[in-house]
Write a protein that holds these residues in place. Structure first.
Motif, short mmCIF file in Angstrom:
data_model
loop_
_atom_site.label_atom_id
_atom_site.label_comp_id
_atom_site.label_asym_id
_atom_site.label_seq_id
_atom_site.Cartn_x
_atom_site.Cartn_y
_atom_site.Cartn_z
N GLU A 86 -8.52 6.62 11.01
CA GLU A 86 -8.09 5.24 11.18
C GLU A 86 -9.32 4.37 11.05
O GLU A 86 -10.37 4.69 11.61
CB GLU A 86 -7.46 5.04 12.56
CG GLU A 86 -7.02 3.62 12.81
CD GLU A 86 -6.38 3.45 14.17
OE1 GLU A 86 -5.15 3.62 14.26
OE2 GLU A 86 -7.13 3.18 15.14
N ALA A 87 -9.20 3.28 10.29
CA ALA A 87 -10.30 2.33 10.12
C ALA A 87 -9.80 0.95 10.49
O ALA A 87 -8.77 0.49 9.97
CB ALA A 87 -10.79 2.34 8.68
N GLY A 88 -10.51 0.28 11.38
CA GLY A 88 -10.16 -1.08 11.78
C GLY A 88 -11.32 -2.01 11.50
O GLY A 88 -12.48 -1.64 11.66
N PHE A 89 -10.98 -3.22 11.08
CA PHE A 89 -12.01 -4.20 10.78
C PHE A 89 -11.59 -5.55 11.34
O PHE A 89 -10.49 -6.03 11.04
CB PHE A 89 -12.22 -4.32 9.27
CG PHE A 89 -13.42 -5.13 8.89
CD1 PHE A 89 -14.67 -4.53 8.83
CD2 PHE A 89 -13.32 -6.48 8.62
CE1 PHE A 89 -15.79 -5.27 8.50
CE2 PHE A 89 -14.43 -7.23 8.28
CZ PHE A 89 -15.67 -6.62 8.22
N ILE A 113 -7.54 -5.88 10.59
CA ILE A 113 -6.86 -5.05 9.60
C ILE A 113 -7.11 -3.60 10.00
O ILE A 113 -8.26 -3.21 10.24
CB ILE A 113 -7.40 -5.30 8.18
CG1 ILE A 113 -7.18 -6.75 7.76
CG2 ILE A 113 -6.75 -4.35 7.19
CD1 ILE A 113 -7.85 -7.12 6.45
N VAL A 114 -6.05 -2.80 10.10
CA VAL A 114 -6.17 -1.39 10.48
C VAL A 114 -5.40 -0.56 9.47
O VAL A 114 -4.24 -0.85 9.17
CB VAL A 114 -5.63 -1.13 11.90
CG1 VAL A 114 -5.76 0.34 12.26
CG2 VAL A 114 -6.35 -2.00 12.92
N ILE A 115 -6.05 0.49 8.93
CA ILE A 115 -5.41 1.41 8.00
C ILE A 115 -5.63 2.84 8.46
O ILE A 115 -6.53 3.12 9.27
CB ILE A 115 -5.94 1.26 6.57
CG1 ILE A 115 -7.43 1.65 6.50
CG2 ILE A 115 -5.71 -0.14 6.03
CD1 ILE A 115 -7.96 1.87 5.10
N THR A 116 -4.83 3.77 7.93
CA THR A 116 -5.10 5.19 8.07
C THR A 116 -5.27 5.77 6.67
O THR A 116 -4.66 5.28 5.70
CB THR A 116 -3.97 5.94 8.81
OG1 THR A 116 -2.74 5.79 8.09
CG2 THR A 116 -3.82 5.45 10.23
N PHE A 117 -6.11 6.80 6.56
CA PHE A 117 -6.33 7.46 5.28
C PHE A 117 -6.72 8.91 5.51
O PHE A 117 -7.19 9.27 6.58
CB PHE A 117 -7.39 6.73 4.45
CG PHE A 117 -8.77 6.69 5.07
CD1 PHE A 117 -9.71 7.65 4.74
CD2 PHE A 117 -9.11 5.70 5.97
CE1 PHE A 117 -10.98 7.61 5.30
CE2 PHE A 117 -10.37 5.64 6.52
CZ PHE A 117 -11.31 6.60 6.19
N SER A 145 -1.81 -2.03 10.87
CA SER A 145 -1.74 -3.34 11.49
C SER A 145 -2.39 -4.35 10.58
O SER A 145 -3.49 -4.14 10.08
CB SER A 145 -2.47 -3.32 12.83
OG SER A 145 -2.57 -4.61 13.36
N ASN A 146 -1.72 -5.45 10.37
CA ASN A 146 -2.29 -6.54 9.60
C ASN A 146 -2.11 -7.81 10.43
O ASN A 146 -1.27 -8.64 10.16
CB ASN A 146 -1.62 -6.66 8.24
CG ASN A 146 -2.36 -7.62 7.32
OD1 ASN A 146 -3.41 -8.14 7.68
ND2 ASN A 146 -1.83 -7.83 6.15
N ARG A 147 -2.87 -7.89 11.50
CA ARG A 147 -2.82 -9.02 12.41
C ARG A 147 -3.80 -10.09 11.94
O ARG A 147 -4.68 -9.81 11.13
CB ARG A 147 -3.18 -8.56 13.82
CG ARG A 147 -2.30 -7.44 14.33
CD ARG A 147 -2.63 -7.05 15.76
NE ARG A 147 -4.04 -7.08 16.07
CZ ARG A 147 -4.70 -6.10 16.68
NH1 ARG A 147 -4.08 -5.01 17.04
NH2 ARG A 147 -5.98 -6.21 16.94
N PRO A 148 -3.67 -11.30 12.45
CA PRO A 148 -4.61 -12.35 12.05
C PRO A 148 -6.07 -12.03 12.37
O PRO A 148 -6.97 -12.51 11.68
CB PRO A 148 -4.15 -13.57 12.84
CG PRO A 148 -2.74 -13.31 13.17
CD PRO A 148 -2.61 -11.81 13.30
N ASP A 149 -6.33 -11.19 13.37
CA ASP A 149 -7.71 -10.91 13.78
C ASP A 149 -8.21 -9.52 13.38
O ASP A 149 -9.36 -9.20 13.58
CB ASP A 149 -7.84 -11.06 15.29
CG ASP A 149 -7.00 -10.04 16.06
OD1 ASP A 149 -5.98 -9.58 15.51
OD2 ASP A 149 -7.36 -9.73 17.19
#
Length: 105
Positions: free
Chosen positions: A85-88, A37-41, A31-35
């Motif tokens: 999953e990492a979200g910021f 950023i979420v990635i998986t690794f 997810s790359n939303r305005p509020d």
């Protein structure tokens, strides 16, 4: 392998250092939303004396990449790897995320 991905990062993820990879082998943007950023690794269960963690900055030239503030969740695992999953949250509406591998941390 001439792909620009450091061997330490490949080791921490359980990737073959002699095989060329690209950024989608290292992590995927969910997810790359305005509020947010979420990635998986992937993280190797067999890598020793190395840590793997996401870092974030407002610009690519920012010298202060931040490791804190991430919401980390273990999504799945097998005998050799974990998928995380990492979200910021991004209060300014944009930012950059990357994975950092470090020896002995």
């Amino acid at each position: 392998a001439g792909d620009g991905i450091p061997n330490l990062l490949k080791y921490a993820q359980g990737l073959d250092p002699m095989t060329a990879c690209d950024s989608s082998d290292v992590f995927r943007v969910v997810s790359n939303r305005p509020d947010r950023i979420v990635i998986t690794f992937r993280r190797s269960k067999t890598a020793q004396n190395v840590s793997l963690y996401p870092v974030w900055a407002e610009s690519l030239t920012d010298p202060a990449w931040t490791a804190g503030g991430f919401e980390l969740s273990l999504l799945s695992e097998n005998s050799t790897q974990e998928v995380w999953e990492a979200g910021f949250p991004v209060s300014v509406g944009s930012g950059y995320i990357r994975l950092n591998a470090a020896v002995g941390e």
